[in-house]
Design a protein around this motif. Sequence first.
Motif, PDB file in Angstrom:
ATOM      1  N   THR A 151       0.843  -1.188   0.000  1.00  0.00           N
ATOM      2  CA  THR A 151       0.000   0.000   0.000  1.00  0.00           C
ATOM      3  C   THR A 151       0.879   1.238   0.000  1.00  0.00           C
ATOM      4  O   THR A 151       1.833   1.338   0.788  1.00  0.00           O
ATOM      5  CB  THR A 151      -0.919   0.037   1.239  1.00  0.00           C
ATOM      6  OG1 THR A 151      -1.729  -1.136   1.265  1.00  0.00           O
ATOM      7  CG2 THR A 151      -1.814   1.267   1.212  1.00  0.00           C
ATOM      8  N   VAL A 152       0.584   2.172  -0.884  1.00  0.00           N
ATOM      9  CA  VAL A 152       1.305   3.439  -0.919  1.00  0.00           C
ATOM     10  C   VAL A 152       0.815   4.307   0.239  1.00  0.00           C
ATOM     11  O   VAL A 152      -0.375   4.604   0.340  1.00  0.00           O
ATOM     12  CB  VAL A 152       1.081   4.162  -2.260  1.00  0.00           C
ATOM     13  CG1 VAL A 152       1.807   5.504  -2.267  1.00  0.00           C
ATOM     14  CG2 VAL A 152       1.543   3.290  -3.421  1.00  0.00           C
ATOM     15  N   GLU A 153       1.724   4.677   1.129  1.00  0.00           N
ATOM     16  CA  GLU A 153       1.351   5.511   2.268  1.00  0.00           C
ATOM     17  C   GLU A 153       1.397   7.000   1.911  1.00  0.00           C
ATOM     18  O   GLU A 153       0.420   7.724   2.110  1.00  0.00           O
ATOM     19  CB  GLU A 153       2.265   5.219   3.452  1.00  0.00           C
ATOM     20  CG  GLU A 153       2.095   3.816   4.015  1.00  0.00           C
ATOM     21  CD  GLU A 153       2.918   3.595   5.266  1.00  0.00           C
ATOM     22  OE1 GLU A 153       3.720   4.478   5.635  1.00  0.00           O
ATOM     23  OE2 GLU A 153       2.758   2.523   5.891  1.00  0.00           O
ATOM     24  N   THR A 154       2.524   7.460   1.399  1.00  0.00           N
ATOM     25  CA  THR A 154       2.672   8.874   1.034  1.00  0.00           C
ATOM     26  C   THR A 154       3.477   8.988  -0.248  1.00  0.00           C
ATOM     27  O   THR A 154       4.305   8.124  -0.561  1.00  0.00           O
ATOM     28  CB  THR A 154       3.387   9.684   2.134  1.00  0.00           C
ATOM     29  OG1 THR A 154       4.712   9.134   2.339  1.00  0.00           O
ATOM     30  CG2 THR A 154       2.606   9.639   3.441  1.00  0.00           C
ATOM     31  N   VAL A 155       3.247  10.063  -0.992  1.00  0.00           N
ATOM     32  CA  VAL A 155       4.014  10.377  -2.196  1.00  0.00           C
ATOM     33  C   VAL A 155       4.311  11.872  -2.185  1.00  0.00           C
ATOM     34  O   VAL A 155       3.395  12.685  -2.026  1.00  0.00           O
ATOM     35  CB  VAL A 155       3.247  10.029  -3.490  1.00  0.00           C
ATOM     36  CG1 VAL A 155       4.112  10.327  -4.716  1.00  0.00           C
ATOM     37  CG2 VAL A 155       2.823   8.573  -3.493  1.00  0.00           C
ATOM     38  N   ASP A 157       9.056  10.646  -4.192  1.00  0.00           N
ATOM     39  CA  ASP A 157       9.525  10.125  -2.904  1.00  0.00           C
ATOM     40  C   ASP A 157       8.356   9.364  -2.284  1.00  0.00           C
ATOM     41  O   ASP A 157       7.344   9.946  -1.903  1.00  0.00           O
ATOM     42  CB  ASP A 157       9.959  11.311  -2.035  1.00  0.00           C
ATOM     43  CG  ASP A 157      10.504  10.895  -0.676  1.00  0.00           C
ATOM     44  OD1 ASP A 157      10.392   9.717  -0.311  1.00  0.00           O
ATOM     45  OD2 ASP A 157      11.022  11.787   0.036  1.00  0.00           O
ATOM     46  N   VAL A 158       8.488   8.031  -2.191  1.00  0.00           N
ATOM     47  CA  VAL A 158       7.350   7.159  -1.879  1.00  0.00           C
ATOM     48  C   VAL A 158       7.623   6.349  -0.614  1.00  0.00           C
ATOM     49  O   VAL A 158       8.677   5.711  -0.479  1.00  0.00           O
ATOM     50  CB  VAL A 158       7.093   6.168  -3.040  1.00  0.00           C
ATOM     51  CG1 VAL A 158       5.890   5.291  -2.737  1.00  0.00           C
ATOM     52  CG2 VAL A 158       6.913   6.920  -4.353  1.00  0.00           C
ATOM     53  N   PRO A 180       3.578   6.474 -16.110  1.00  0.00           N
ATOM     54  CA  PRO A 180       3.247   5.187 -15.476  1.00  0.00           C
ATOM     55  C   PRO A 180       3.413   5.213 -13.961  1.00  0.00           C
ATOM     56  O   PRO A 180       2.574   4.680 -13.228  1.00  0.00           O
ATOM     57  CB  PRO A 180       4.219   4.205 -16.140  1.00  0.00           C
ATOM     58  CG  PRO A 180       4.603   4.847 -17.428  1.00  0.00           C
ATOM     59  CD  PRO A 180       4.607   6.323 -17.154  1.00  0.00           C
ATOM     60  N   CYS A 181       4.500   5.825 -13.484  1.00  0.00           N
ATOM     61  CA  CYS A 181       4.737   5.857 -12.041  1.00  0.00           C
ATOM     62  C   CYS A 181       3.725   6.748 -11.322  1.00  0.00           C
ATOM     63  O   CYS A 181       3.234   6.409 -10.241  1.00  0.00           O
ATOM     64  CB  CYS A 181       6.159   6.319 -11.754  1.00  0.00           C
ATOM     65  SG  CYS A 181       7.432   5.129 -12.289  1.00  0.00           S
ATOM     66  N   LYS A 193      -0.037   6.592  -5.929  1.00  0.00           N
ATOM     67  CA  LYS A 193      -0.922   7.579  -5.321  1.00  0.00           C
ATOM     68  C   LYS A 193      -1.216   7.142  -3.893  1.00  0.00           C
ATOM     69  O   LYS A 193      -1.308   5.937  -3.605  1.00  0.00           O
ATOM     70  CB  LYS A 193      -2.224   7.695  -6.118  1.00  0.00           C
ATOM     71  CG  LYS A 193      -2.005   8.173  -7.547  1.00  0.00           C
ATOM     72  CD  LYS A 193      -3.315   8.227  -8.319  1.00  0.00           C
ATOM     73  CE  LYS A 193      -3.081   8.710  -9.750  1.00  0.00           C
ATOM     74  NZ  LYS A 193      -4.338   8.746 -10.537  1.00  0.00           N
ATOM     75  N   ALA A 194      -1.354   8.107  -2.987  1.00  0.00           N
ATOM     76  CA  ALA A 194      -1.585   7.783  -1.580  1.00  0.00           C
ATOM     77  C   ALA A 194      -2.772   6.845  -1.422  1.00  0.00           C
ATOM     78  O   ALA A 194      -3.824   7.035  -2.044  1.00  0.00           O
ATOM     79  CB  ALA A 194      -1.805   9.061  -0.783  1.00  0.00           C
ATOM     80  N   GLU A 195      -2.573   5.796  -0.634  1.00  0.00           N
ATOM     81  CA  GLU A 195      -3.558   4.769  -0.302  1.00  0.00           C
ATOM     82  C   GLU A 195      -3.817   3.783  -1.442  1.00  0.00           C
ATOM     83  O   GLU A 195      -4.666   2.901  -1.318  1.00  0.00           O
ATOM     84  CB  GLU A 195      -4.884   5.390   0.157  1.00  0.00           C
ATOM     85  CG  GLU A 195      -4.736   6.291   1.376  1.00  0.00           C
ATOM     86  CD  GLU A 195      -6.060   6.829   1.871  1.00  0.00           C
ATOM     87  OE1 GLU A 195      -7.107   6.502   1.273  1.00  0.00           O
ATOM     88  OE2 GLU A 195      -6.052   7.575   2.860  1.00  0.00           O
TER      89      GLU A 195
END
Length: 214
Positions: free
Chosen positions: A42-46, A54-55, A73-74, A79-81
């Motif tokens: 899971t992406v927490e922050t970007v 910075d992920v 693509p990235c 994206k957050a969450e």
Amino acid sequence: MQASSSRGAGWWPVCAAVLACALGGAGLSGCANLPGMSTASTVETVVERGPYLDVNLSRGGSTQRFFAPASEPCRSLLKAEAAIEYVSLGPLGQFQVGEVVCDPIGIGSLAAWRDQRPRPEVGPLPARQADYRLEYQDKDLAMLRGRFPLLGLIAWPGMGDTLVLLPQTPPCQALMQRSVATIEYRVAGPDPYVLLDGDKRCAVLGLIQPIGER
């Protein structure tokens, strides 16, 4: 029957590797770095920093920091969450959702990265001269671009031109204004790499393979 047996034989090396890894004391979360293994993440922050993303990524029961190009693509994946797959392919892994793939080009969480890999035989505090220039900075961190020996000790693939990330603290800010410092590797502890110049000491936050010409 023969096809079924063939498929089973194909999975056996992967299953055996996971079992050996877990029984060896790494635990299942520590086995997520076996080649080809996929981990639900899971992406927490970007945070966008110049041409980089910075992920912070939650995977395998821990949070790890990566850097990716701010490409389409990235951006679409990170994206957050967002729920993505981290796949242990290539030097730094891959982020995937369906057919969309994003290749990270940098790492933070350097102590975790070091500890998940075989320890090289080195002296207590190996140190070399680093040559660099300031490439980017914001209110949180700065990126120094240059040649930093010893990075291969944690299996960093960028043996030449590399971006080193430093926090915006007074000792680090003093080093940012220079072009030469000593880089020191530590086999244990929270900071695998430290930049030194006299009494100034600055822990390295991360490493990035640069985009664009030097």
